[in-house]
Design an enzyme around this catalytic site. Structure first.
Site, PDB file in Angstrom:
ATOM      1  N   GLU A   1       0.834  -1.217   0.000  1.00 48.52           N
ATOM      2  CA  GLU A   1       0.000   0.000   0.000  1.00 48.52           C
ATOM      3  C   GLU A   1       0.864   1.260   0.000  1.00 48.52           C
ATOM      4  OE1 GLU A   1      -3.100  -0.180  -0.664  1.00 48.52           O
ATOM      5  OE2 GLU A   1      -3.240  -2.333  -0.393  1.00 48.52           O
TER       6      GLU A   1
ATOM      7  N   HIS B   1       1.785   2.161  -3.508  1.00 51.98           N
ATOM      8  CA  HIS B   1       0.768   2.986  -4.187  1.00 51.98           C
ATOM      9  C   HIS B   1       0.871   4.443  -3.706  1.00 51.98           C
ATOM     10  CE1 HIS B   1      -1.259  -0.377  -6.008  1.00 51.98           C
ATOM     11  NE2 HIS B   1      -1.660  -0.916  -4.866  1.00 51.98           N
TER      12      HIS B   1
HETATM   13 ZN    ZN Z   1      -2.563  -2.728  -4.553  1.00 48.48          ZN
END
Ligand code: ZN
Length: 229
Positions: A59, A62
């Site tokens: 995460e 991202h």
């Molecule tokens: Zn992802």
């Protein structure tokens, strides 16, 4: 995500843990305690924490890619089904969305590469049943789960990263709303295939199918509501 606890703040991004994740850990503790006593319970919980540390890093992949395009991520929340990085907005240009979507699985590729090339682990496990074996090392299991995270996330269906990658690629050749609609159809088609396989072979796939089906509909509805290109 009100029913979550803030556990840390890293580079200005709040890391939150959903209450269901804490219940999930308690559940993992109890099943493993029944199977392998106190040691088993500790190993079971450590395995889940290791897995979700990799999900968290994914995460952050991202979030950092989004930051490169000036998009802030207020928080990342861990749930039993995975992590959610809440971006302030979706990147405007398809190639930027492509970079943000790929950055997550790319983190797992880096983790696998480091574990295999630097730590020389990862050879001891090749089927999912081995994850429960106490004789197989923690790092070997981490190599396996990271490979699974890469495969799972690259399924070309919302809300998986693969769905966003597909939409971004389509959006390079057509309007954004049309690209979303086509990506959502492909995702829902895949959901139906998963549901059929789930009924025949593995009930877990029915759950994934439901997750994908709802994700596709939400994504299409969201883009319609925003009225983007
Ligand atoms: Zn992802």
């Amino acid at each position: 995500m009100r029913s979550s606890l803030k556990v840390a703040s890293i580079f200005g991004i709040e890391v939150r843990i959903h209450l269901t994740f804490l219940l999930f850990l308690v559940w993992i503790w109890f099943i493993n305690y029944q199977l392998g006593g106190f040691t088993g319970a500790i190993q079971g919980v450590l395995f889940i924490l290791g897995l979700f540390a990799c999900v968290l890093l994914h995460e952050f992949g991202h979030a950092f890619a989004a930051r490169g395009f000036g998009i802030h991520t207020p928080d990342i929340t861990l749930l039993p089904i995975g992590g959610v990085a809440r971006l302030d907005r979706i990147p405007e240009k398809p190639w930027q969305e492509l970079v943000v979507a790929i950055a997550g699985p790319l983190v797992n590729v880096v983790i696998v590469a480091v574990l295999i090339l630097v730590m020389h682990t990862g050879g001891a496990l090749d089927q999912v049943e081995d994850l429960e074996s106490p004789t197989i090392g923690f790092l070997d299991k981490m190599v396996y789960v990271n490979k699974m995270l890469i495969l799972f996330n690259l399924i070309p269906a919302f809300p998986m990263d693969g769905g966003r990658i597909l939409r971004a690629l389509l959006a390079m050749a057509m309007p954004y709303s049309r690209a979303t609609q086509i990506a959502a159809w492909i995702g829902q088609g895949l959901a139906v295939v998963f549901a059929i396989f789930g009924i025949l072979f593995n009930p877990w796939l029915i759950f994934i199918a439901y997750f994908i089906f709802v994700g596709a509909r939400q994504e299409a509805a969201m883009v319609r509501a925003r009225g983007v290109r």
